[in-house]
Design a protein around this motif. Structure first.
Motif, PDB file in Angstrom:
ATOM      1  N   GLY A  24       0.799  -1.212   0.000  1.00 45.11           N
ATOM      2  CA  GLY A  24       0.000   0.000   0.000  1.00 45.11           C
ATOM      3  C   GLY A  24       0.831   1.261   0.000  1.00 45.11           C
ATOM      4  N   LYS A  25       0.280   2.292   0.605  1.00 45.62           N
ATOM      5  CA  LYS A  25       0.926   3.602   0.634  1.00 45.62           C
ATOM      6  C   LYS A  25       1.367   3.937   2.055  1.00 45.62           C
ATOM      7  CE  LYS A  25      -1.910   5.158  -3.249  1.00 45.62           C
ATOM      8  NZ  LYS A  25      -2.911   6.143  -3.731  1.00 45.62           N
ATOM      9  N   PRO A  26       2.358   4.829   2.194  1.00 45.66           N
ATOM     10  CA  PRO A  26       2.812   5.192   3.539  1.00 45.66           C
ATOM     11  C   PRO A  26       1.682   5.809   4.354  1.00 45.66           C
ATOM     12  CG  PRO A  26       4.364   5.973   1.874  1.00 45.66           C
ATOM     13  CD  PRO A  26       3.149   5.504   1.137  1.00 45.66           C
ATOM     14  N   VAL A  27       1.715   5.568   5.664  1.00 42.48           N
ATOM     15  CA  VAL A  27       0.737   6.191   6.547  1.00 42.48           C
ATOM     16  C   VAL A  27       0.893   7.703   6.492  1.00 42.48           C
ATOM     17  CG1 VAL A  27       0.432   4.219   8.087  1.00 42.48           C
ATOM     18  CG2 VAL A  27       2.319   5.831   8.491  1.00 42.48           C
ATOM     19  N   PHE A  28      -0.112   8.409   6.984  1.00 43.17           N
ATOM     20  CA  PHE A  28      -0.236   9.851   6.736  1.00 43.17           C
ATOM     21  C   PHE A  28       1.004  10.650   7.127  1.00 43.17           C
ATOM     22  CE2 PHE A  28      -1.832  14.151   7.199  1.00 43.17           C
ATOM     23  CZ  PHE A  28      -2.719  14.264   6.141  1.00 43.17           C
ATOM     24  N   HIS A  29       1.484  10.480   8.356  1.00 39.83           N
ATOM     25  CA  HIS A  29       2.642  11.240   8.829  1.00 39.83           C
ATOM     26  C   HIS A  29       3.902  10.396   8.680  1.00 39.83           C
ATOM     27  CE1 HIS A  29       0.267  14.577  10.407  1.00 39.83           C
ATOM     28  NE2 HIS A  29      -0.555  13.687  10.936  1.00 39.83           N
ATOM     29  N   ALA A  30       4.278  10.120   7.445  1.00 38.40           N
ATOM     30  CA  ALA A  30       5.491   9.354   7.158  1.00 38.40           C
ATOM     31  C   ALA A  30       5.925   9.623   5.723  1.00 38.40           C
ATOM     32  CB  ALA A  30       5.248   7.860   7.354  1.00 38.40           C
ATOM     33  N   ARG A  31       7.212   9.534   5.504  1.00 38.40           N
ATOM     34  CA  ARG A  31       7.766   9.619   4.161  1.00 38.40           C
ATOM     35  C   ARG A  31       8.530   8.330   3.893  1.00 38.40           C
ATOM     36  NH1 ARG A  31       7.685  14.908   2.250  1.00 38.40           N
ATOM     37  NH2 ARG A  31       7.313  16.508   3.836  1.00 38.40           N
ATOM     38  N   ALA A  32       8.439   7.842   2.662  1.00 43.38           N
ATOM     39  CA  ALA A  32       9.113   6.600   2.301  1.00 43.38           C
ATOM     40  C   ALA A  32       9.844   6.779   0.974  1.00 43.38           C
ATOM     41  CB  ALA A  32       8.101   5.462   2.188  1.00 43.38           C
ATOM     42  N   ARG A  33      11.027   6.197   0.889  1.00 41.30           N
ATOM     43  CA  ARG A  33      11.802   6.182  -0.347  1.00 41.30           C
ATOM     44  C   ARG A  33      12.381   4.792  -0.532  1.00 41.30           C
ATOM     45  NH1 ARG A  33      16.480   9.341   0.701  1.00 41.30           N
ATOM     46  NH2 ARG A  33      16.915   9.496  -1.532  1.00 41.30           N
ATOM     47  N   ILE A  34      12.645   4.424  -1.794  1.00 43.18           N
ATOM     48  CA  ILE A  34      13.366   3.192  -2.098  1.00 43.18           C
ATOM     49  C   ILE A  34      14.648   3.604  -2.808  1.00 43.18           C
ATOM     50  CG2 ILE A  34      13.325   0.984  -3.304  1.00 43.18           C
ATOM     51  CD1 ILE A  34      10.327   0.954  -2.983  1.00 43.18           C
ATOM     52  N   VAL A  35      15.788   3.273  -2.195  1.00 40.44           N
ATOM     53  CA  VAL A  35      17.071   3.819  -2.654  1.00 40.44           C
ATOM     54  C   VAL A  35      18.068   2.705  -2.963  1.00 40.44           C
ATOM     55  CG1 VAL A  35      16.707   5.922  -1.293  1.00 40.44           C
ATOM     56  CG2 VAL A  35      17.971   3.999  -0.299  1.00 40.44           C
ATOM     57  N   ASP A  36      19.120   3.098  -3.701  1.00 42.62           N
ATOM     58  CA  ASP A  36      20.207   2.155  -3.985  1.00 42.62           C
ATOM     59  C   ASP A  36      21.308   2.315  -2.947  1.00 42.62           C
ATOM     60  OD1 ASP A  36      21.605   4.465  -4.643  1.00 42.62           O
ATOM     61  OD2 ASP A  36      21.420   4.163  -6.820  1.00 42.62           O
ATOM     62  N   GLY A  37      22.453   1.719  -3.199  1.00 44.93           N
ATOM     63  CA  GLY A  37      23.548   1.748  -2.228  1.00 44.93           C
ATOM     64  C   GLY A  37      24.155   3.110  -2.008  1.00 44.93           C
ATOM     65  N   THR A  38      23.836   4.064  -2.893  1.00 44.75           N
ATOM     66  CA  THR A  38      24.351   5.428  -2.737  1.00 44.75           C
ATOM     67  C   THR A  38      23.272   6.395  -2.259  1.00 44.75           C
ATOM     68  OG1 THR A  38      23.907   5.953  -5.062  1.00 44.75           O
ATOM     69  CG2 THR A  38      26.072   5.019  -4.532  1.00 44.75           C
ATOM     70  N   ASP A  39      22.174   5.864  -1.768  1.00 49.03           N
ATOM     71  CA  ASP A  39      21.062   6.649  -1.239  1.00 49.03           C
ATOM     72  C   ASP A  39      20.327   7.439  -2.327  1.00 49.03           C
ATOM     73  OD1 ASP A  39      19.464   7.271   0.996  1.00 49.03           O
ATOM     74  OD2 ASP A  39      20.359   9.263   1.125  1.00 49.03           O
ATOM     75  N   ARG A  40      20.410   6.971  -3.562  1.00 51.26           N
ATOM     76  CA  ARG A  40      19.649   7.594  -4.647  1.00 51.26           C
ATOM     77  C   ARG A  40      18.398   6.773  -4.916  1.00 51.26           C
ATOM     78  NH1 ARG A  40      24.453   8.970  -9.078  1.00 51.26           N
ATOM     79  NH2 ARG A  40      25.574  10.503  -7.760  1.00 51.26           N
ATOM     80  N   GLU A  41      17.307   7.456  -5.191  1.00 55.22           N
ATOM     81  CA  GLU A  41      16.059   6.747  -5.437  1.00 55.22           C
ATOM     82  C   GLU A  41      16.160   5.913  -6.701  1.00 55.22           C
ATOM     83  OE1 GLU A  41      12.446   8.907  -5.159  1.00 55.22           O
ATOM     84  OE2 GLU A  41      13.082  10.083  -3.417  1.00 55.22           O
ATOM     85  N   VAL A  42      15.668   4.680  -6.629  1.00 53.45           N
ATOM     86  CA  VAL A  42      15.696   3.791  -7.781  1.00 53.45           C
ATOM     87  C   VAL A  42      14.480   4.067  -8.653  1.00 53.45           C
ATOM     88  CG1 VAL A  42      16.936   2.018  -6.486  1.00 53.45           C
ATOM     89  CG2 VAL A  42      14.437   1.940  -6.595  1.00 53.45           C
ATOM     90  N   ALA A  43      14.551   3.624  -9.903  1.00 55.09           N
ATOM     91  CA  ALA A  43      13.436   3.804 -10.831  1.00 55.09           C
ATOM     92  C   ALA A  43      12.300   2.847 -10.474  1.00 55.09           C
ATOM     93  CB  ALA A  43      13.921   3.549 -12.252  1.00 55.09           C
ATOM     94  N   PRO A  44      11.066   3.167 -10.865  1.00 53.41           N
ATOM     95  CA  PRO A  44       9.942   2.254 -10.608  1.00 53.41           C
ATOM     96  C   PRO A  44      10.231   0.868 -11.155  1.00 53.41           C
ATOM     97  CG  PRO A  44       9.127   4.367 -11.378  1.00 53.41           C
ATOM     98  CD  PRO A  44      10.630   4.417 -11.523  1.00 53.41           C
ATOM     99  N   GLY A  45       9.919  -0.144 -10.342  1.00 48.43           N
ATOM    100  CA  GLY A  45      10.135  -1.518 -10.762  1.00 48.43           C
ATOM    101  C   GLY A  45      11.472  -2.087 -10.363  1.00 48.43           C
TER     102      GLY A  45
END
Length: 388
Positions: free
Chosen positions: A355-376
């Motif tokens: 699902g989606k993050p709860v209201f008071h939260a932020r979420a990211r999916i990152v690689d080993g260098t803390d950069r956001e990965v592409a969808p999928g």
């Protein structure tokens, strides 16, 4: 003159609820047939808090461990410790004595609370702690240093829940709550399962528990009229923080069960007109496969909540056939515990999603260098917000 307002510690929730809804039933001990209001729960927790302070000298920051099955006394201990600033440490009664001793040595509690069923396990675990301390104190070879007596760890005092004072009004009035401005003090240590090593204590502050409650209420649409059968053990984040503490923050009701027996869950849900049912997928499947599932009156249920693993589509469809909706999610002990929520309308279309993050939260999916990965793409989940 503007002053900084202090944070309401978790232990004070019951007093706030008593002021607002004193006669509302907060806890049903299903096996015993006992019904406790918010006034009752507050009196019991405050009396126990005062007793811990006066009889055992428990102060802010002290750890108090508990080895017991789910019971009203378990919640008494949790709220009493939170009220006076002690740190509550629920212990997994499925562990061996040696595993329990490892945890006790790690968190060094002042007290080890236990019920009758777990008394022998508590004594055995304490024996292992004592032996480990004695072994450490022995000389280690010709040049080995002996631990000084002053360095020997003190063993926790065993306290049976049968010794708790109950709702003693005079004693309750003597409880001295601790004060906090930001809620950063630790209220709860929940030990992880230790699948990648020894169990690690996840430290949850008053702030984290509070924001988990707020996030759950907003993101799941909880109401003060909601009630739930609670059978997940309190030593697990799912037992205390998926619905129990959020409902007590809001003013709802918990129907306490001793086990996850499907027949008992169905009977209690129907008799108590429970509105939300939380379980891991395996338990939901066991309930669905029980002969009483098809005929039990579940009309009061607004929705079901599942987590812990991906819920099989046949289970979701089986409950949908009975007109029951699923809210799936994901969480982790170190973050409160409720972090994501999948709305019921997406239960089938997005089966397997958290699902989606709860209201008071932020979420990211990152690689080993803390950069956001592409969808999928696969990456590491990182969370930010007042729940961590």
């Amino acid at each position: 003159m503007i002053t900084t307002m202090s944070f309401t510690n978790v232990g004070e929730w019951l007093a706030r609820r008593e002021a607002l809804t004193p006669d509302t039933i907060a806890l049903v001990d299903y096996a015993a047939g006992t019904r406790l209001s918010y006034r009752d729960l507050n009196a019991r927790a405050r009396a126990l808090a005062a007793w811990l302070q006066s009889t055992h000298g428990i102060a802010q920051g002290d750890r108090v461990a508990m080895l017991a099955l789910n019971s009203p006394e378990y919640l008494d201990a949790f709220f009493a410790c939170a009220l006076i600033g002690a740190i509550f440490v629920p212990l997994n009664w499925r562990l061996t004595a040696l595993e329990l001793a490892t945890i006790l040595s790690d968190c060094a509690p002042r007290l080890l609370l236990h019920d009758g069923e777990q008394q022998a396990a508590a004594e055995n675990a304490l024996a292992h702690v004592r032996k480990a301390a004695e072994d450490t104190a022995k000389p280690r070879g010709i040049f080995g240093a002996r631990r000084r007596a002053t360095e020997a760890p003190s063993l926790p005092v065993l306290v049976p829940v049968s010794a708790f004072p109950g709702a003693d009004a005079g004693l309750a009035a003597q409880a001295v709550p601790f004060q906090t401005r930001d809620g950063e003090e630790i209220a709860l240590i929940l030990y992880t399962s230790g699948t990648t090593g020894v169990p690690k204590g996840a430290m949850l502050s008053h702030r984290m528990i509070t924001w988990n409650a707020v996030n759950t209420q907003i993101s799941w649409g909880l109401r003060d009229t909601d009630s739930t059968p609670t059978f997940a053990p309190f030593f697990h984040a799912g037992g205390l923080n998926v619905l129990t503490t959020p409902l007590y923050h809001l003013g709802g009701r918990v129907v306490l069960l001793r086990s996850s027996d499907p027949a008992t869950i169905l009977r209690a849900t129907a008799q108590e007109r429970c509105t939300i049912l939380f379980a891991v997928p395996t338990v939901f499947q066991m309930i669905m496969e029980h002969p009483d599932f098809a005929t039990t009156d579940l009309s009061a249920l607004r929705f079901c909540v599942t987590g812990g693993s991906s819920c099989p589509l046949p289970v979701i469809q089986g409950y949908a056939a009975r007109g029951l909706e699923f809210r799936q999610g994901y969480g982790l002990t170190e973050a409160g515990v409720n972090c994501f929520s999948l709305a019921p309308e997406d239960a089938v279309r997005k089966a397997g999603s958290v699902g989606k993050p709860v209201f008071h939260a932020r979420a990211r999916i990152v690689d080993g260098t803390d950069r956001e990965v592409a969808p999928g793409e696969v990456g590491e989940l990182v969370l930010q917000g007042p729940l961590v």
